[in-house]
Design a protein around this motif. Structure first.
Motif, PDB file in Angstrom:
ATOM      1  N   ILE A 120      17.824  54.301  -6.389  1.00  0.00           N
ATOM      2  CA  ILE A 120      17.685  53.821  -5.010  1.00  0.00           C
ATOM      3  C   ILE A 120      18.708  54.537  -4.140  1.00  0.00           C
ATOM      4  N   ASP A 121      18.318  54.885  -2.935  1.00  0.00           N
ATOM      5  CA  ASP A 121      19.253  55.469  -1.977  1.00  0.00           C
ATOM      6  C   ASP A 121      20.273  54.391  -1.605  1.00  0.00           C
ATOM      7  N   PRO A 122      21.547  54.580  -1.919  1.00  0.00           N
ATOM      8  CA  PRO A 122      22.554  53.557  -1.615  1.00  0.00           C
ATOM      9  C   PRO A 122      22.601  53.188  -0.133  1.00  0.00           C
ATOM     10  N   ASN A 123      22.271  54.144   0.738  1.00  0.00           N
ATOM     11  CA  ASN A 123      22.299  53.868   2.167  1.00  0.00           C
ATOM     12  C   ASN A 123      21.302  52.773   2.549  1.00  0.00           C
ATOM     13  N   ALA A 124      20.184  52.706   1.823  1.00  0.00           N
ATOM     14  CA  ALA A 124      19.205  51.645   2.092  1.00  0.00           C
ATOM     15  C   ALA A 124      19.840  50.283   1.872  1.00  0.00           C
ATOM     16  N   LEU A 125      20.667  50.178   0.846  1.00  0.00           N
ATOM     17  CA  LEU A 125      21.357  48.923   0.565  1.00  0.00           C
ATOM     18  C   LEU A 125      22.448  48.657   1.598  1.00  0.00           C
ATOM     19  N   LEU A 126      23.204  49.686   1.949  1.00  0.00           N
ATOM     20  CA  LEU A 126      24.289  49.527   2.921  1.00  0.00           C
ATOM     21  C   LEU A 126      23.773  49.066   4.278  1.00  0.00           C
ATOM     22  N   GLN A 127      22.573  49.484   4.638  1.00  0.00           N
ATOM     23  CA  GLN A 127      22.012  49.156   5.958  1.00  0.00           C
ATOM     24  C   GLN A 127      21.054  47.969   5.924  1.00  0.00           C
ATOM     25  N   PHE A 128      20.829  47.372   4.754  1.00  0.00           N
ATOM     26  CA  PHE A 128      19.862  46.284   4.643  1.00  0.00           C
ATOM     27  C   PHE A 128      20.356  45.031   5.366  1.00  0.00           C
ATOM     28  N   ARG A 129      19.425  44.368   6.034  1.00  0.00           N
ATOM     29  CA  ARG A 129      19.690  43.108   6.739  1.00  0.00           C
ATOM     30  C   ARG A 129      18.725  42.056   6.213  1.00  0.00           C
ATOM     31  N   LEU A 130      19.151  40.821   6.150  1.00  0.00           N
ATOM     32  CA  LEU A 130      18.235  39.761   5.742  1.00  0.00           C
ATOM     33  C   LEU A 130      17.210  39.450   6.824  1.00  0.00           C
ATOM     34  N   TYR A 131      17.590  39.710   8.056  1.00  0.00           N
ATOM     35  CA  TYR A 131      16.704  39.481   9.193  1.00  0.00           C
ATOM     36  C   TYR A 131      17.126  40.461  10.285  1.00  0.00           C
ATOM     37  N   PRO A 132      16.188  40.921  11.123  1.00  0.00           N
ATOM     38  CA  PRO A 132      16.536  41.975  12.088  1.00  0.00           C
ATOM     39  C   PRO A 132      17.741  41.683  12.984  1.00  0.00           C
ATOM     40  N   ASP A 133      17.986  40.420  13.315  1.00  0.00           N
ATOM     41  CA  ASP A 133      19.119  40.140  14.209  1.00  0.00           C
ATOM     42  C   ASP A 133      20.429  39.888  13.461  1.00  0.00           C
ATOM     43  N   MET A 134      20.427  40.092  12.149  1.00  0.00           N
ATOM     44  CA  MET A 134      21.651  39.922  11.353  1.00  0.00           C
ATOM     45  C   MET A 134      22.311  41.279  11.128  1.00  0.00           C
ATOM     46  N   LEU A 135      23.585  41.252  10.831  1.00  0.00           N
ATOM     47  CA  LEU A 135      24.321  42.486  10.565  1.00  0.00           C
ATOM     48  C   LEU A 135      23.969  43.025   9.176  1.00  0.00           C
ATOM     49  N   PRO A 136      24.076  44.343   8.993  1.00  0.00           N
ATOM     50  CA  PRO A 136      23.750  44.936   7.695  1.00  0.00           C
ATOM     51  C   PRO A 136      24.822  44.645   6.646  1.00  0.00           C
ATOM     52  N   PHE A 137      24.453  44.921   5.404  1.00  0.00           N
ATOM     53  CA  PHE A 137      25.315  44.653   4.260  1.00  0.00           C
ATOM     54  C   PHE A 137      26.730  45.199   4.438  1.00  0.00           C
ATOM     55  N   ALA A 138      26.851  46.472   4.789  1.00  0.00           N
ATOM     56  CA  ALA A 138      28.183  47.080   4.912  1.00  0.00           C
ATOM     57  C   ALA A 138      29.041  46.312   5.908  1.00  0.00           C
ATOM     58  N   ARG A 139      28.454  45.906   7.001  1.00  0.00           N
ATOM     59  CA  ARG A 139      29.210  45.174   8.028  1.00  0.00           C
ATOM     60  C   ARG A 139      29.623  43.790   7.524  1.00  0.00           C
ATOM     61  N   GLN A 140      28.782  43.167   6.703  1.00  0.00           N
ATOM     62  CA  GLN A 140      29.130  41.856   6.137  1.00  0.00           C
ATOM     63  C   GLN A 140      30.402  41.959   5.284  1.00  0.00           C
ATOM     64  N   ILE A 141      30.489  43.005   4.481  1.00  0.00           N
ATOM     65  CA  ILE A 141      31.685  43.211   3.651  1.00  0.00           C
ATOM     66  C   ILE A 141      32.899  43.482   4.538  1.00  0.00           C
ATOM     67  N   GLN A 142      32.739  44.331   5.535  1.00  0.00           N
ATOM     68  CA  GLN A 142      33.847  44.636   6.435  1.00  0.00           C
ATOM     69  C   GLN A 142      34.370  43.373   7.114  1.00  0.00           C
ATOM     70  N   ILE A 143      33.478  42.542   7.597  1.00  0.00           N
ATOM     71  CA  ILE A 143      33.895  41.341   8.319  1.00  0.00           C
ATOM     72  C   ILE A 143      34.538  40.332   7.370  1.00  0.00           C
ATOM     73  N   ALA A 144      34.002  40.182   6.171  1.00  0.00           N
ATOM     74  CA  ALA A 144      34.637  39.282   5.198  1.00  0.00           C
ATOM     75  C   ALA A 144      36.072  39.730   4.938  1.00  0.00           C
ATOM     76  N   ALA A 145      36.257  41.031   4.727  1.00  0.00           N
ATOM     77  CA  ALA A 145      37.611  41.564   4.506  1.00  0.00           C
ATOM     78  C   ALA A 145      38.483  41.346   5.743  1.00  0.00           C
ATOM     79  N   ASP A 146      37.908  41.532   6.926  1.00  0.00           N
ATOM     80  CA  ASP A 146      38.671  41.330   8.163  1.00  0.00           C
ATOM     81  C   ASP A 146      39.141  39.883   8.312  1.00  0.00           C
ATOM     82  N   PHE A 147      38.282  38.934   7.975  1.00  0.00           N
ATOM     83  CA  PHE A 147      38.706  37.543   8.083  1.00  0.00           C
ATOM     84  C   PHE A 147      39.802  37.217   7.082  1.00  0.00           C
ATOM     85  N   ALA A 148      39.729  37.780   5.885  1.00  0.00           N
ATOM     86  CA  ALA A 148      40.779  37.538   4.896  1.00  0.00           C
ATOM     87  C   ALA A 148      42.114  38.098   5.360  1.00  0.00           C
TER      88      ALA A 148
END
Length: 168
Positions: free
Chosen positions: A36-64
């Motif tokens: 699988i192209d890893p970029n497809a996973l990095l950019q995947f969203r559960l719903y169009p108005d949600m942030l992509p996977f990579a951003r979810q990890i970044q924000i979790a780390a930012d809150f910590a």
């Protein structure tokens, strides 16, 4: 029993961040095994108005790191949001954990009443340390960590509840 703001924050952040790092290992194996192209996973969203996977990890780390810094009364370090791979996201988590480890427990304990301000302008919020941690930082941290987990699970990465919870 006395409330320990350190125990309610730092070990919790470390547990889930370490779990996310281990889950990223499984995601790397998944994309390699399934070709699988890893970029497809990095950019995947559960719903169009949600942030992509990579951003979810970044924000979790930012809150910590943000919560740890604010509770310790130090400046929140700025990390560029330039991760382009699963390995980069693992490095972001490692950098976050390394920062958290620089904060002594004694600097965080007693911060329950420390005034904490987030945002600016109309988005400014004022908290005490305890309210900030329990009603703002932890809910946001768990939301983004859980969403990252859900994206990987939805995409077939073989992970489960034990992977998310990790060990403490």
């Amino acid at each position: 029993m006395t409330f320990s703001i350190y125990s309610a924050s730092i070990p919790v952040f470390k547990q889930i961040l370490n779990s996310l790092s281990a889950i990223l290992d499984k995601a790397e194996h998944h994309v390699s095994d399934k070709k699988i192209d890893p970029n497809a996973l990095l950019q995947f969203r559960l719903y169009p108005d949600m942030l992509p996977f990579a951003r979810q990890i970044q924000i979790a780390a930012d809150f910590a790191k943000g919560a740890a810094a604010r509770l310790a009364g130090v400046v929140v370090p700025t990390f560029e949001d330039n991760e382009q791979s699963l390995a980069d996201l693992k490095a972001r988590i490692a950098k976050t954990l390394a920062f958290i480890d620089t904060l002594p427990q004694s600097q965080i304990e007693g911060s329950e009443e420390r005034p904490i301000t987030t945002g600016s302008g109309e988005k400014t919020k004022h908290f005490t340390g305890e309210t900030y941690l329990l009603h703002y930082a932890l809910p946001h941290f768990y939301f983004h960590a859980t969403t990252a987990y859900a994206i990987l699970r939805h995409n077939g990465v073989e992970i489960g509840k034990k992977d998310f919870i990790g060990s403490y």
